[in-house]
Design a protein around this motif. Structure first.
Motif, PDB file in Angstrom:
ATOM      1  N   ILE A 420       0.447  15.609   4.909  1.00 27.84           N
ATOM      2  CA  ILE A 420       0.669  15.639   3.470  1.00 27.84           C
ATOM      3  C   ILE A 420       0.932  14.235   2.949  1.00 27.84           C
ATOM      4  CG2 ILE A 420       1.503  18.026   3.504  1.00 27.84           C
ATOM      5  CD1 ILE A 420       4.356  16.911   3.220  1.00 27.84           C
ATOM      6  N   ARG A 421       0.710  14.093   1.658  1.00 30.07           N
ATOM      7  CA  ARG A 421       0.899  12.782   1.039  1.00 30.07           C
ATOM      8  C   ARG A 421       2.386  12.457   0.910  1.00 30.07           C
ATOM      9  NH1 ARG A 421      -2.429  10.690   1.136  1.00 30.07           N
ATOM     10  NH2 ARG A 421      -3.928  10.757  -0.582  1.00 30.07           N
ATOM     11  N   VAL A 422       2.732  11.211   1.202  1.00 28.20           N
ATOM     12  CA  VAL A 422       4.067  10.691   0.949  1.00 28.20           C
ATOM     13  C   VAL A 422       3.900   9.430   0.118  1.00 28.20           C
ATOM     14  CG1 VAL A 422       4.109   9.428   3.152  1.00 28.20           C
ATOM     15  CG2 VAL A 422       6.250   9.904   1.948  1.00 28.20           C
ATOM     16  N   ALA A 423       4.770   9.258  -0.848  1.00 30.03           N
ATOM     17  CA  ALA A 423       4.702   8.078  -1.695  1.00 30.03           C
ATOM     18  C   ALA A 423       6.097   7.585  -2.023  1.00 30.03           C
ATOM     19  CB  ALA A 423       3.944   8.387  -2.990  1.00 30.03           C
ATOM     20  N   VAL A 424       6.199   6.277  -2.252  1.00 33.35           N
ATOM     21  CA  VAL A 424       7.423   5.661  -2.742  1.00 33.35           C
ATOM     22  C   VAL A 424       7.086   4.979  -4.063  1.00 33.35           C
ATOM     23  CG1 VAL A 424       9.224   3.956  -2.328  1.00 33.35           C
ATOM     24  CG2 VAL A 424       8.361   5.330  -0.431  1.00 33.35           C
ATOM     25  N   VAL A 425       7.814   5.355  -5.107  1.00 32.24           N
ATOM     26  CA  VAL A 425       7.606   4.810  -6.450  1.00 32.24           C
ATOM     27  C   VAL A 425       8.804   3.933  -6.798  1.00 32.24           C
ATOM     28  CG1 VAL A 425       7.244   5.368  -8.887  1.00 32.24           C
ATOM     29  CG2 VAL A 425       6.339   6.910  -7.102  1.00 32.24           C
ATOM     30  N   GLU A 426       8.568   2.650  -7.051  1.00 31.25           N
ATOM     31  CA  GLU A 426       9.657   1.728  -7.390  1.00 31.25           C
ATOM     32  C   GLU A 426      10.314   2.182  -8.687  1.00 31.25           C
ATOM     33  OE1 GLU A 426      11.939  -1.024  -9.189  1.00 31.25           O
ATOM     34  OE2 GLU A 426       9.871  -1.030  -9.956  1.00 31.25           O
ATOM     35  N   ARG A 427      11.652   2.325  -8.660  1.00 35.72           N
ATOM     36  CA  ARG A 427      12.333   2.907  -9.819  1.00 35.72           C
ATOM     37  C   ARG A 427      13.418   2.017 -10.424  1.00 35.72           C
ATOM     38  NH1 ARG A 427      18.164   4.687  -9.485  1.00 35.72           N
ATOM     39  NH2 ARG A 427      18.530   5.346  -7.353  1.00 35.72           N
ATOM     40  N   HIS A 428      13.518   0.769  -9.954  1.00 34.46           N
ATOM     41  CA  HIS A 428      14.567  -0.106 -10.453  1.00 34.46           C
ATOM     42  C   HIS A 428      14.104  -0.970 -11.630  1.00 34.46           C
ATOM     43  CE1 HIS A 428      16.936   1.094  -7.024  1.00 34.46           C
ATOM     44  NE2 HIS A 428      15.995   0.685  -6.203  1.00 34.46           N
ATOM     45  N   GLY A 429      12.853  -0.787 -12.040  1.00 30.30           N
ATOM     46  CA  GLY A 429      12.346  -1.562 -13.160  1.00 30.30           C
ATOM     47  C   GLY A 429      11.986  -2.978 -12.798  1.00 30.30           C
ATOM     48  N   ILE A 430      11.631  -3.211 -11.537  1.00 26.63           N
ATOM     49  CA  ILE A 430      11.348  -4.565 -11.076  1.00 26.63           C
ATOM     50  C   ILE A 430       9.845  -4.857 -11.067  1.00 26.63           C
ATOM     51  CG2 ILE A 430      11.501  -6.132  -9.083  1.00 26.63           C
ATOM     52  CD1 ILE A 430      14.213  -4.819  -8.471  1.00 26.63           C
ATOM     53  N   ASN A 431       9.049  -3.960 -10.461  1.00 25.82           N
ATOM     54  CA  ASN A 431       7.615  -4.244 -10.366  1.00 25.82           C
ATOM     55  C   ASN A 431       6.719  -3.023 -10.574  1.00 25.82           C
ATOM     56  OD1 ASN A 431       7.752  -2.886  -7.829  1.00 25.82           O
ATOM     57  ND2 ASN A 431       8.303  -4.809  -6.833  1.00 25.82           N
ATOM     58  N   GLY A 432       7.283  -1.814 -10.538  1.00 28.36           N
ATOM     59  CA  GLY A 432       6.488  -0.618 -10.772  1.00 28.36           C
ATOM     60  C   GLY A 432       5.519  -0.265  -9.668  1.00 28.36           C
ATOM     61  N   ASN A 433       5.706  -0.826  -8.494  1.00 26.37           N
ATOM     62  CA  ASN A 433       4.775  -0.565  -7.392  1.00 26.37           C
ATOM     63  C   ASN A 433       4.828   0.876  -6.913  1.00 26.37           C
ATOM     64  OD1 ASN A 433       3.872  -3.206  -7.319  1.00 26.37           O
ATOM     65  ND2 ASN A 433       5.350  -3.844  -5.762  1.00 26.37           N
ATOM     66  N   ILE A 434       3.728   1.329  -6.347  1.00 30.34           N
ATOM     67  CA  ILE A 434       3.643   2.644  -5.730  1.00 30.34           C
ATOM     68  C   ILE A 434       2.984   2.478  -4.369  1.00 30.34           C
ATOM     69  CG2 ILE A 434       2.717   4.988  -5.877  1.00 30.34           C
ATOM     70  CD1 ILE A 434       2.636   4.652  -8.915  1.00 30.34           C
ATOM     71  N   ALA A 435       3.631   2.963  -3.331  1.00 33.37           N
ATOM     72  CA  ALA A 435       3.073   2.953  -1.981  1.00 33.37           C
ATOM     73  C   ALA A 435       2.753   4.386  -1.577  1.00 33.37           C
ATOM     74  CB  ALA A 435       4.067   2.335  -0.999  1.00 33.37           C
ATOM     75  N   THR A 436       1.605   4.581  -0.922  1.00 29.21           N
ATOM     76  CA  THR A 436       1.237   5.924  -0.484  1.00 29.21           C
ATOM     77  C   THR A 436       0.871   5.919   0.989  1.00 29.21           C
ATOM     78  OG1 THR A 436      -1.117   5.701  -0.996  1.00 29.21           O
ATOM     79  CG2 THR A 436       0.328   6.460  -2.777  1.00 29.21           C
ATOM     80  N   GLY A 437       1.009   7.075   1.598  1.00 32.79           N
ATOM     81  CA  GLY A 437       0.651   7.231   2.989  1.00 32.79           C
ATOM     82  C   GLY A 437       0.640   8.702   3.358  1.00 32.79           C
ATOM     83  N   PHE A 438       0.709   8.974   4.650  1.00 31.58           N
ATOM     84  CA  PHE A 438       0.714  10.351   5.140  1.00 31.58           C
ATOM     85  C   PHE A 438       1.921  10.578   6.036  1.00 31.58           C
ATOM     86  CE2 PHE A 438      -3.675  10.000   3.862  1.00 31.58           C
ATOM     87  CZ  PHE A 438      -3.984  11.281   3.409  1.00 31.58           C
ATOM     88  N   VAL A 439       2.422  11.797   6.005  1.00 35.64           N
ATOM     89  CA  VAL A 439       3.540  12.178   6.848  1.00 35.64           C
ATOM     90  C   VAL A 439       3.239  13.532   7.478  1.00 35.64           C
ATOM     91  CG1 VAL A 439       4.845  13.290   4.981  1.00 35.64           C
ATOM     92  CG2 VAL A 439       6.064  12.372   6.956  1.00 35.64           C
ATOM     93  N   LYS A 440       3.706  13.719   8.684  1.00 34.02           N
ATOM     94  CA  LYS A 440       3.506  14.966   9.424  1.00 34.02           C
ATOM     95  C   LYS A 440       4.861  15.479   9.890  1.00 34.02           C
ATOM     96  CE  LYS A 440       0.913  16.748  13.461  1.00 34.02           C
ATOM     97  NZ  LYS A 440      -0.176  17.473  12.773  1.00 34.02           N
ATOM     98  N   GLY A 441       5.118  16.753   9.697  1.00 39.85           N
ATOM     99  CA  GLY A 441       6.365  17.334  10.173  1.00 39.85           C
ATOM    100  C   GLY A 441       7.107  18.148   9.141  1.00 39.85           C
ATOM    101  N   PHE A 442       6.736  18.023   7.867  1.00 39.22           N
ATOM    102  CA  PHE A 442       7.403  18.798   6.825  1.00 39.22           C
ATOM    103  C   PHE A 442       6.938  20.257   6.815  1.00 39.22           C
ATOM    104  CE2 PHE A 442       8.712  14.727   5.233  1.00 39.22           C
ATOM    105  CZ  PHE A 442       9.862  14.979   4.497  1.00 39.22           C
ATOM    106  N   GLY A 443       5.675  20.488   7.150  1.00 40.01           N
ATOM    107  CA  GLY A 443       5.148  21.842   7.094  1.00 40.01           C
ATOM    108  C   GLY A 443       4.803  22.305   5.697  1.00 40.01           C
ATOM    109  N   LEU A 444       4.916  21.441   4.715  1.00 39.22           N
ATOM    110  CA  LEU A 444       4.699  21.803   3.316  1.00 39.22           C
ATOM    111  C   LEU A 444       3.252  22.246   3.093  1.00 39.22           C
ATOM    112  CD1 LEU A 444       6.131  19.911   0.299  1.00 39.22           C
ATOM    113  CD2 LEU A 444       3.690  20.343   0.360  1.00 39.22           C
ATOM    114  N   GLN A 445       3.064  23.376   2.417  1.00 41.14           N
ATOM    115  CA  GLN A 445       1.741  23.943   2.160  1.00 41.14           C
ATOM    116  C   GLN A 445       1.354  23.895   0.688  1.00 41.14           C
ATOM    117  OE1 GLN A 445      -0.329  25.285   4.778  1.00 41.14           O
ATOM    118  NE2 GLN A 445       1.227  24.115   5.887  1.00 41.14           N
ATOM    119  N   HIS A 446       2.333  23.789  -0.190  1.00 38.99           N
ATOM    120  CA  HIS A 446       2.088  23.819  -1.630  1.00 38.99           C
ATOM    121  C   HIS A 446       3.045  22.856  -2.323  1.00 38.99           C
ATOM    122  CE1 HIS A 446       0.119  27.689  -0.733  1.00 38.99           C
ATOM    123  NE2 HIS A 446       1.223  27.994  -0.082  1.00 38.99           N
ATOM    124  N   GLY A 447       2.688  22.459  -3.555  1.00 35.84           N
ATOM    125  CA  GLY A 447       3.623  21.776  -4.423  1.00 35.84           C
ATOM    126  C   GLY A 447       4.094  20.427  -3.932  1.00 35.84           C
ATOM    127  N   ALA A 448       5.337  20.074  -4.306  1.00 36.98           N
ATOM    128  CA  ALA A 448       5.890  18.757  -3.997  1.00 36.98           C
ATOM    129  C   ALA A 448       7.408  18.794  -4.062  1.00 36.98           C
ATOM    130  CB  ALA A 448       5.363  17.719  -4.990  1.00 36.98           C
TER     131      ALA A 448
END
Length: 566
Positions: A420-448
């Motif tokens: 499933i997709r994993v992302a980190v969204v910068e929230r301190h108002g510094i640069n607005g960067n977004i990093a994305t990747g994949f993670v395995k182990g949550f078992g998530l099938q729907h939603g977020a």
């Protein structure tokens, strides 16, 4: 409360009635393991007599109970309890925790020194004694975009605060070993004082160098072999059982009457749901005794050894001259507090009602830009993909490699393979960067699911099978000033607002516990198999092996954090 020496001596000798007398119980001596019969006399906040008959202005009947020293949590981040220090006090004080040694590292990474000052102010107002180690690594590594940066000169004005013990966990162990100038400045400033350690899987000469820097404790040992090496090299090992990092089963076999003098207990990160369902240090004590730990070893590690490790010479034993931190138990094996005294004060609602409450800080700290579904696309021209592998009950992760096809310029989540997709969204108002990747182990099938509790930088972390739901979850966090959110098919199923720096609730701990029950159920409805999905999500982003990070340059994907000379 400092009492005149003449009062302490007179009441200890019995020449004057003690302020309080605990009558009818027996004392467990955590030095010899013996039981001492007789009254316990207390003058102000200090024990002045044991093993004799005393008259008292107030006499408390503890007939049939065993009295043990108050428990000391030697390393924790109160922010991870998701409540303020005052609510944490109310949550765990009645369970026997009379001293908590905290590192306000999480709030410091969001709002800097102001967050540490908030904890110092709060520590003077609680019934339990909260001691503070000053956060050493803000940000915790150069790979992070945190909300603040703290250098040695920023810590200098706080060193002499009466609640400060020393320097908190030094996570940047490569910076110690290879003598990074910023790290060296902090180590020099606290040289000869207390410095907490944090060096997972560090061994051999590298460990020798780290300990030689004057670092005294370690709570990141996850195997008996690792813990024993660190004990042999002079470190005090803090046996940890948190909501995610669960090392008690691995380390319990080495906690004996011999090693207990140099081992302590800590929780690091534990939320109100786990505390409500299982307990805090009280849970650790009864679990270890049930699994063969000697009674003396368990109670000594929870009290005297902890006090000695952190230079708190005034507590840890029920003895004359010691702080009157006392837990009354009907059973040493069950470890369920019938009554608790912290500094001679009975820990109950009446005591909590007398406290002042420091005003909260860190409001409106979520400054992330609005995201859309397209924000989470993973562009790449290679199908072989780095994947973070979650290890349940651990903060370390696995570095996996998976073949993921490219469709329309994007690598899509594959729920059939638990990718499933994993992302980190910068929230301190510094640069607005977004990093994305994949993670395995949550078992998530729907939603977020999404969270602003994201160690150690506390940006927005979100995992999901659907990009629209991921965007809704991330944006909702901005609307509620941070917290946890579960979304499916465009609907928010459950949420918990954490408006204090995006880390702590302003609600009573009972309300937070109930909301966590709802959140856990909502996450399970998405297919999540992890017992603690929100805290596990928080630790996916740690700079350990491997971890997803967001940097000032907006670099994305999986990073393997290694010690590289130079």
């Amino acid at each position: 409360m400092t009492m005149p020496l003449s009062d302490l001596i007179a009441q200890g000798r019995g020449d004057a009635p003690a302020d309080k007398v605990l009558r009818g119980g027996r004392v467990l001596d955590v030095v010899t393991g013996a039981f001492v019969e007789g009254d316990v006399a207390i003058c102000g906040d200090t024990i002045v007599g044991i093993g004799a008959d005393y008259d008292g202005v107030e006499v408390i009947d503890v007939t049939g109970l065993t009295l043990v020293p108050g428990f000391i949590d030697t390393h924790l981040h109160i922010e991870s309890s998701l409540v303020t220090p005052h609510e944490f006090d109310r949550c765990v004080g009645p369970r026997g925790i009379t001293t908590a040694i905290c590192d306000p590292h999480e709030i410091a990474n969001v709002i800097g020194v102001e967050g540490i000052q908030y904890f110092l102010d709060s520590a003077t107002q609680t019934v339990m004694d909260i001691r503070v180690n000053l956060s050493s690594c803000v940000p915790s590594s150069h790979m992070e975009t945190a909300g603040a940066r703290i250098e040695a000169e920023d810590l200098a004005p706080l060193r002499d605060h009466p609640q400060v013990i020393g320097l908190a966990e030094f996570m940047n162990y490569p910076g110690v070993i290879f003598q990074d100038p910023g790290c060296m400045a902090k180590l020099e400033m606290f040289r000869g004082g207390h410095i907490d350690g944090h060096c997972p899987q560090l061994v051999g000469k590298d460990l020798n160098a780290y300990v030689a820097a004057g670092i005294r404790t370690e709570h990141e040992a996850t195997t008996a072999e690792e813990a024993l090496e660190k004990l042999r090299k002079g470190m005090r090992v803090l046996l940890r059982e948190g909501s995610v990092s669960k090392d008690m089963a691995a380390l319990q076999p080495i906690l004996t009457d011999i090693t207990s003098a140099y081992m302590c207990l800590c929780t690091d990160d534990r939320n109100p749901l786990d505390i409500g369902e299982h307990g805090h240090l009280d849970y650790m004590i009864r679990w270890m005794i049930a699994h063969g730990t000697p009674v003396l070893a368990a109670y000594r590690a929870a009290s005297l050894s902890a006090a000695e490790a952190f230079g708190l010479k005034d507590r840890g034993q029920i003895a004359p001259g010691k702080r009157a931190d006392i837990v009354a138990l009907s059973s040493l094996k069950d470890c369920r507090a019938e009554m608790v005294l912290a500094g001679g004060v009975v820990v109950n609602d009446a005591a909590f009602a007398t406290r002042q409450i420091a005003p909260p800080v860190g409001r409106n700290s979520v400054k992330a830009p609005k995201v859309t579904a397209t924000s989470f696309r993973a562009t790449s021209n290679q199908t072989m993909t780095d994947v973070i592998g979650v290890v349940e009950g651990k903060i370390i992760t696995e570095h996996l490699r998976e073949e993921i096809p490219i469709e329309d310029g994007d690598k899509r989540p594959d729920t059939a393979r638990d990718l499933i997709r994993v992302a980190v969204v910068e929230r301190h108002g510094i640069n607005g960067n977004i990093a994305t990747g994949f993670v395995k182990g949550f078992g998530l099938q729907h939603g977020a699911i999404a969270s602003t509790v994201c160690h150690d930088h506390h940006n927005i972390a979100v995992v999901g099978a659907d990009y629209d739901d991921m965007a809704l979850a991330a944006n909702r966090l901005g609307e509620i000033e941070g917290g946890f959110v579960v979304v499916r098919d465009g609907t928010v199923l459950a949420e918990l607002a954490l408006p204090v720096a995006g880390l702590m609730s302003l609600e009573p701990f009972e309300e937070v516990r109930d909301r966590l029950i709802d959140l856990r159920a909502a996450a399970k409805s998405l297919g999540v198999v992890l017992e603690e999905p929100f805290l596990q999500l928080a630790f996916v982003a740690l700079p350990v092996i491997p971890a997803l990070k967001i940097t000032d340059r907006g670099m994305v994907d999986v990073v393997k954090f290694e010690i590289i000379p130079g």
